[in-house]
Write an enzyme that holds these catalytic residues in place. Structure first.
Site, PDB file in Angstrom:
ATOM      1  N   ASP A  36     -61.104-140.089 -20.170  1.00  0.00           N
ATOM      2  CA  ASP A  36     -62.451-139.781 -20.576  1.00  0.00           C
ATOM      3  C   ASP A  36     -62.940-141.305 -20.475  1.00  0.00           C
ATOM      4  O   ASP A  36     -62.558-141.888 -19.684  1.00  0.00           O
ATOM      5  CB  ASP A  36     -61.485-140.393 -22.532  1.00  0.00           C
ATOM      6  CG  ASP A  36     -63.082-140.610 -23.289  1.00  0.00           C
ATOM      7  OD1 ASP A  36     -63.141-140.252 -23.819  1.00  0.00           O
ATOM      8  OD2 ASP A  36     -63.291-142.274 -23.045  1.00  0.00           O
ATOM      9  N   TYR A  41     -69.911-147.828 -19.032  1.00  0.00           N
ATOM     10  CA  TYR A  41     -67.996-148.164 -18.883  1.00  0.00           C
ATOM     11  C   TYR A  41     -68.292-148.989 -17.673  1.00  0.00           C
ATOM     12  O   TYR A  41     -67.729-148.515 -16.346  1.00  0.00           O
ATOM     13  CB  TYR A  41     -66.964-147.422 -18.740  1.00  0.00           C
ATOM     14  CG  TYR A  41     -66.646-146.597 -19.935  1.00  0.00           C
ATOM     15  CD1 TYR A  41     -67.395-147.485 -22.055  1.00  0.00           C
ATOM     16  CD2 TYR A  41     -65.637-145.476 -19.963  1.00  0.00           C
ATOM     17  CE1 TYR A  41     -66.323-146.916 -22.648  1.00  0.00           C
ATOM     18  CE2 TYR A  41     -65.228-145.135 -21.068  1.00  0.00           C
ATOM     19  CZ  TYR A  41     -66.017-145.553 -22.740  1.00  0.00           C
ATOM     20  OH  TYR A  41     -64.895-145.048 -23.573  1.00  0.00           O
TER      21      TYR A  41
END
Length: 100
Positions: A36, A41
């Site tokens: 994931d 991020y």
């Protein structure tokens, strides 16, 4: 079937490619097959893509978008596909849905 344990791609953020490769290989070797990640991020997509390349046909890959319009989500989707060096996601989801 997906593994009970999921690899959170954020752990590859700000890591070297060598370390990201090692993390992914270790996860796959222990039976993890669900990965994931999200564009929010940092550079995680850029690290995870090459690391997953040898395993892509054996793993599930999930990604997310925080965009709320179709055009913006499409652009982000296409950029994530490029960053992750893949032609599809097995799961694509809205991220951080906190308001109407």
């Amino acid at each position: 079937n997906i593994s009970r344990v999921i690899f959170g791609g954020i752990v590859t953020m700000n890591e070297t490619q060598k370390d990201a490769d090692r993390y992914v290989a270790s996860a796959v070797d222990t039976g993890v097959n669900y990965f994931d990640v999200a564009p929010s991020y940092g550079d995680a997509e850029l690290r995870l893509g090459p690391a997953l390349k040898p395993y892509r046909n054996r793993v599930y890959l999930a990604c997310k978008t925080k965009q709320r319009t179709a055009d913006a989500a499409r652009r982000e989707l296409e950029q994530s596909l490029q960053n992750l060096q893949t032609d599809h996601f097995d799961v694509y989801q809205l991220h951080e849905l906190t308001t109407q």
